[in-house]
Write a protein that holds these residues in place. Structure first.
Motif, mmCIF file in Angstrom:
data_model
loop_
_atom_site.group_PDB
_atom_site.id
_atom_site.type_symbol
_atom_site.label_atom_id
_atom_site.label_comp_id
_atom_site.label_asym_id
_atom_site.label_seq_id
_atom_site.Cartn_x
_atom_site.Cartn_y
_atom_site.Cartn_z
ATOM 1 N N HIS A 146 0.899 -1.173 0.144
ATOM 2 C CA HIS A 146 0.001 -0.090 0.046
ATOM 3 C C HIS A 146 0.777 1.150 0.063
ATOM 4 O O HIS A 146 2.114 1.156 -0.064
ATOM 5 N N SER A 147 0.206 2.504 0.061
ATOM 6 C CA SER A 147 0.987 3.643 -0.183
ATOM 7 C C SER A 147 1.841 3.953 1.155
ATOM 8 O O SER A 147 1.564 3.347 2.222
ATOM 9 N N ALA A 148 2.750 5.033 1.096
ATOM 10 C CA ALA A 148 3.534 5.367 2.102
ATOM 11 C C ALA A 148 2.661 5.827 3.277
ATOM 12 O O ALA A 148 2.929 5.400 4.608
ATOM 13 N N CYS A 149 1.614 6.484 2.963
ATOM 14 C CA CYS A 149 0.933 6.995 3.987
ATOM 15 C C CYS A 149 -0.049 6.003 4.770
ATOM 16 O O CYS A 149 -0.328 6.033 5.859
#
Length: 220
Positions: A146-149
């Motif tokens: 998934h994304s870094a956030c």
């Protein structure tokens, strides 16, 4: 017995058995292969059979030299519909409980194989944390798809629980404005609301179960 005049780095890549995890790890594996790595990509038997039905019986052996596929069982009984999407919470529980032993057997088999280079590393999906439960004698890198956030949010699930933001008390908290509660204490994610965190969406029970697992891997 095959002899290797030049030993290629050999990476075993193992995604969580869901499309949103397989696709990015497959892309990463292809990038590593293009840089000279030998790749063993590990699917579950169920997903490998689905791919074979979709792509044809020779798909796993056609094309790239030094890019091979292996399988391990996911520990779940096969669904009645051979093409159905598996239950994700059940997969999370089953992979954690049952996949270490067959993965251990696969690693042992690769170490004895005369037709592949020695394994020099493992790239494991962050949701397949059993790969760090045992010392395989090579570095293990956890890759979060998934994304870094999203990853940073999962790393804070423990603090969200300690501060009482989650678990939600009941379904009404999904619609009564509670999800608009501002969160200003996660460094790098200032000025967000609870609803902006991937661990607190309408399917929060599933996401909390996953988040607790991701949080454990982040802390490890």
């Amino acid at each position: 017995m095959a002899a290797f005049t030049e030993i290629r780095p050999h990476v075993v890549v193992i995604p969580f058995p869901a499309q949103g995890h397989i696709n990015p790890l497959l892309k990463l594996a292809k990038l590593l292969h293009s840089r000279g790595f030998y790749i063993t990509f590990v699917n579950t038997e169920y997903n490998h059979h689905r791919l074979t039905r979709s792509q044809g019986p020779g798909w796993a052996t056609a094309g790239l030299d030094g890019f091979r596929f292996e399988t391990i069982p996911d520990g779940l009984p096969p669904p009645s519909d051979k093409n159905s999407t598996q239950d994700v919470p059940a997969l999370c529980a089953s992979t954690r409980a049952t996949c270490l032993a067959p993965f251990r057997d696969l690693m042992a088999r690769l170490s004895r194989a005369a037709d592949v280079p020695p394994v020099t590393g493992i790239v494991s999906d962050g949701a397949m944390g059993f790969t760090v439960d045992e010392d395989f004698g090579v570095p293990v890198l956890l890759f979060f798809t998934h994304s870094a956030c999203g990853c940073w949010s999962y790393c804070h699930i423990g603090e969200l629980v300690r501060r009482g933001y989650t678990p939600l008390k009941d379904e009404s908290f999904l619609t009564n404005g509670y999800l608009d509660t501002p969160i200003d204490w996660i460094v790098g994610l200032e000025n967000i609301r609870l609803r902006d965190l991937p661990v607190l969406r309408p399917d929060h029970r599933l996401r909390r179960r996953n988040a607790e697992h991701y949080g454990e891997e982040c802390r490890a």
